[in-house]
Design an enzyme around this catalytic site. Sequence first.
Site, PDB file in Angstrom:
ATOM      1  CG  HIS A 164      -0.584  -2.456  18.959  1.00 21.36           C
ATOM      2  ND1 HIS A 164      -0.168  -3.320  17.993  1.00 21.36           N
ATOM      3  CD2 HIS A 164       0.289  -1.415  18.930  1.00 21.36           C
ATOM      4  CE1 HIS A 164       0.919  -2.834  17.402  1.00 21.36           C
ATOM      5  NE2 HIS A 164       1.214  -1.688  17.961  1.00 21.36           N
TER       6      HIS A 164
ATOM      7  CG  ASP B 240       2.554  -5.878  19.326  1.00 24.67           C
ATOM      8  OD1 ASP B 240       1.400  -6.203  19.034  1.00 24.67           O
ATOM      9  OD2 ASP B 240       3.432  -5.656  18.479  1.00 24.67           O
TER      10      ASP B 240
END
Length: 314
Positions: A242, A219
Amino acid sequence: MAHTLSFLAFTLFFILFASSPPAIAEPAQYSVQSYGAKPDGTTDSTKAFLSAWDQVCGSTAPASLYVPSGKFSLGKATFQGPCKNSAIVVTIDGTLVAPSDYSSIGDENNWIIFEDVDGVTVSGGILDGQGTGLWSCKASGKSCPEGVTSLEFSNSNNIEINGLASQDSQKFHIVINSCQNVIVQNVKVSAASNSQTPMVFTLNHHRVTILNSKIGTGDDCVSVGPGTANLWVENVACGPGHGISIGSLGKKLEEDGVQNVTVKTTTFTGTEMESGVKISDVTYQDIHGSSATEVGMKLDCSTKYPCTGLNWRM
Ligand SMILES: *[C@@H]1O[C@H](CO)[C@@H](O)[C@H](O)[C@H]1NC(C)=O
């Protein structure tokens, strides 16, 4: 060895001059093992950690909490302030392991949290959140606990996290919430790539510096939350995941904005850029690299509040 020597020297000194105590004292050190913690990976050592913390926090002189090498099983641990001194060092040589049964603390929000402290350094250590079981539960679509943040500092000032490694956290690895003056450096964050929720840092306040760290989760590497100001990120290796996200912002109608975020000499590998809302006055400078997809970088501005004042510089 150095420790033993200085301890011997101190003991000798004390024996020789017992009538006149030394003027410069070493910070008092409280080892969790003296309070019953067991480095066997299974005995719940929560109470021992908290008893040692009570001594450290209650000390009027600088004090240190010491975790020797070995694996210590720890349940939810709240290290509560305010403390009577503002020079606390938590030195961790070992590994702290979350309970293997995630349901025991999975709904508690936090695993290890420091609240209302001033002048605390966490040095070294490995935090093992044992998140894999929870991620499988979530992936299977069953109803599972939310999971816990591995390490949080909340309402605290003058904090340093140095040389910590965090692996397989259930939710966030490190959260800095409503703090002033925080330095995070030489931190290594990793999670198996099937981890879906674990993010790294959400930052909700002032003057935070993240240096020389390696962050690889499924993430966000750094997730910048509402109210963050004067954030400096330098020399960070980020990915897979991300990337660095400012947000999620705009969840509430009235929330504080994000100001003055600097990201310098940071490498992104295996990352994607996420969308944001109402972005203004951002300077993108000296960005280079290659992309695995046709679009290397996408500015996903809100249609209602278009981006303004974006500057591109070589
Ligand atoms: C922006 O933040 C940095 C620290 O990250 C600080 O040194 C600088 O003074 C800040 N700039 C402004 C305009 O506040």
